[in-house]
Design a protein around this motif. Structure first.
Motif, PDB file in Angstrom:
ATOM      1  N   ASN A 267      64.656   9.026  12.252  1.00 41.07           N
ATOM      2  CA  ASN A 267      63.825   9.475  13.369  1.00 41.07           C
ATOM      3  C   ASN A 267      62.462   8.783  13.301  1.00 41.07           C
ATOM      4  O   ASN A 267      61.883   8.646  12.217  1.00 41.07           O
ATOM      5  CB  ASN A 267      63.633  10.995  13.299  1.00 41.07           C
ATOM      6  N   ILE A 268      61.959   8.331  14.442  1.00 42.87           N
ATOM      7  CA  ILE A 268      60.639   7.695  14.490  1.00 42.87           C
ATOM      8  C   ILE A 268      59.714   8.548  15.349  1.00 42.87           C
ATOM      9  O   ILE A 268      60.106   9.047  16.412  1.00 42.87           O
ATOM     10  CB  ILE A 268      60.732   6.253  15.034  1.00 42.87           C
ATOM     11  N   GLU A 269      58.489   8.723  14.889  1.00 43.48           N
ATOM     12  CA  GLU A 269      57.524   9.603  15.560  1.00 43.48           C
ATOM     13  C   GLU A 269      56.142   8.964  15.548  1.00 43.48           C
ATOM     14  O   GLU A 269      55.743   8.341  14.555  1.00 43.48           O
ATOM     15  CB  GLU A 269      57.471  10.958  14.848  1.00 43.48           C
ATOM     16  N   ARG A 270      55.439   9.097  16.647  1.00 39.26           N
ATOM     17  CA  ARG A 270      54.061   8.626  16.695  1.00 39.26           C
ATOM     18  C   ARG A 270      53.160   9.613  15.965  1.00 39.26           C
ATOM     19  O   ARG A 270      53.295  10.822  16.114  1.00 39.26           O
ATOM     20  CB  ARG A 270      53.579   8.475  18.137  1.00 39.26           C
ATOM     21  N   VAL A 271      52.204   9.081  15.205  1.00 42.01           N
ATOM     22  CA  VAL A 271      51.249   9.938  14.509  1.00 42.01           C
ATOM     23  C   VAL A 271      50.381  10.687  15.517  1.00 42.01           C
ATOM     24  O   VAL A 271      49.969  11.822  15.276  1.00 42.01           O
ATOM     25  CB  VAL A 271      50.382   9.092  13.552  1.00 42.01           C
TER      26      VAL A 271
END
Length: 423
Positions: A267-271
């Protein structure tokens, strides 16, 4: 005199014909160094200068504030975070093999600046007088210290050995004060796991981001390999990856590109989504400064309209004489427009000197201080964006110059006979 002016073949040094209305406006300006007109001109220049100076200071402070807060967050957490996808609500991180192609072949992705592995683990710091709950963030040799070093206020960072793990930690100023420890002291950390474990670690540095709610009140930095041993993970496992992109304005594009090449279990998430409240607050600041700019432009335009109307009324006899000599309304209006633009340019020059001068003094000497607990920084920040300064100058020049056309419309209603008799 005016007959002579209208018939005069005006030429500059390069033999190009000059604009007659500009010549008259210049003569009027040079002859108004004293008296009421001089006062009106001074008021116009000062109002424009103050408006531009306030705009420059507001925008450069806003940009400095936004960039300072963002850099603190990005320096601690990166721009994007890659973790193991899970449906569980557990606070424990699911380990992932971080030796993916993105990590091993970073140079093949031009939009990526740096990637580093990390892991988190909760624990308790036990001192003689108190017990403090903390989150230990494990970092490795790949940790980008250059992005983080501006937060270091005392001591040094962790020294990673070639084998084993470093028995060192970096505390926040807040935690260090609570535990009453300083650089060089040892602390005892108890970890939440079964069976319970503890480690005696040496404090080698102290950091301070002033983001107490997110970092300073709970996060300490330690060697990732210690957490791997505590969790019985292999050296290729970590809690996730922090990705730094070269252009923070293109984080969304980078996230999409990385997401297309990742496995489906990641999973990729923006800070910025993790700290949404902070970033929305920073966006709100931009809107408030834009509103301030609108108010300033409105005030400046109203002032200029009033000033040009006063100048027109003061030169009523001249307008009547020019009309009697055959000058058209458009020609006469241009005289006052040129006069107004001349005032605007002088005001812009003075405004740049004041605004940039104040920003330079604050940038160099940090005169105005802030409460770091409320503003996340100890002084008013300045960020130099020359494109913004140029845009503000162009915007004010264009808008105010266009507004100058409005008061000159009364010239078409002036009767030459009555104007010549006007006193």
């Amino acid at each position: 005199m005016f007959i002579y002016i209208l018939q005069l073949p005006l030429r500059a040094k390069d033999n190009n014909k000059l604009n007659l209305s500009y010549f008259i406006s210049k003569k009027l300006a040079s002859g108004q160094k004293e008296g009421f007109s001089s006062t009106i001109h001074t008021i116009a220049i000062i109002s424009i200068a103050i408006g531009l100076a306030a705009s420059i200071v507001a925008f450069l402070i806003m940009k400095g504030f936004q960039e300072t807060v963002k850099n603190k967050i990005y320096g601690f957490s990166g721009h994007l975070v890659i973790t193991k996808f899970t449906m569980s609500n557990s606070q424990e991180e699911q380990p992932m093999n971080y030796q993916i192609d993105l990590y091993k072949n970073q140079v093949q992705y031009p939009f990526i600046d740096h990637i580093q592995e990390y892991a988190h683990k909760t624990g308790l710091i036990k001192t003689e007088n108190d017990v403090v709950g903390v989150v230990i963030k494990g970092v490795g040799k790949s940790f980008d210290y250059n992005a983080f070093k501006e937060n270091m206020v005392e001591g040094e960072f962790i020294t990673f050995p070639d084998s084993g793990y470093a028995s060192q930690v970096v505390l926040s100023r807040t935690i260090a004060d609570k535990c009453e420890v300083k650089v060089g002291d040892n602390i005892l950390i108890h970890f939440f796991q079964n069976p319970p474990r503890f480690r005696k670690l040496k404090v080698v540095g102290v950091y301070e981001t002033n983001l107490s709610e997110y970092y300073d009140s709970k996060v300490i930095l330690a060697d990732l390999r210690m957490l791997q041993r505590l969790n019985d993970w292999s050296d290729s496992l970590a809690g996730g990856l922090e990705v730094f992109v070269k252009d923070p304005e293109k984080v969304d594009d980078a996230g999409v590109a990385i997401g297309e090449m990742m496995d489906f279990d990641l999973n990729i998430e923006r800070v910025s989504d993790r700290y949404l409240q902070v970033f929305e607050w920073l966006h709100l600041l931009s809107r408030q400064v834009n509103i301030l700019l609108g108010i300033i432009l409105t005030v400046v335009c109203v002032n200029m309209i009033s000033i040009i109307l006063i100048l027109v009324m003061e030169r009523t006899q001249m307008i009547g004489l020019l009309k009697a000599l055959g000058a058209r309304d458009r020609f006469i209006r241009s005289v006052f427009v040129y006069n107004g633009i001349n005032l605007v340019i002088k005001g812009l020059l003075l405004g740049n000197a004041i605004g940039l001068g104040l920003c330079f003094l604050q940038y160099q000497f940090k005169i105005f201080k802030l409460n770091p607990k409320d503003y996340y920084m100890s002084f008013v920040p300045i960020s130099w964006h020359w494109e913004i300064v140029l845009l503000l100058n162009v915007l004010m020049l264009l808008i105010v110059s266009l507004v100058l056309l409005l008061p000159t419309m009364v010239i078409s209603r002036i009767n030459p006979i009555k104007a010549i008799r006007f006193d």
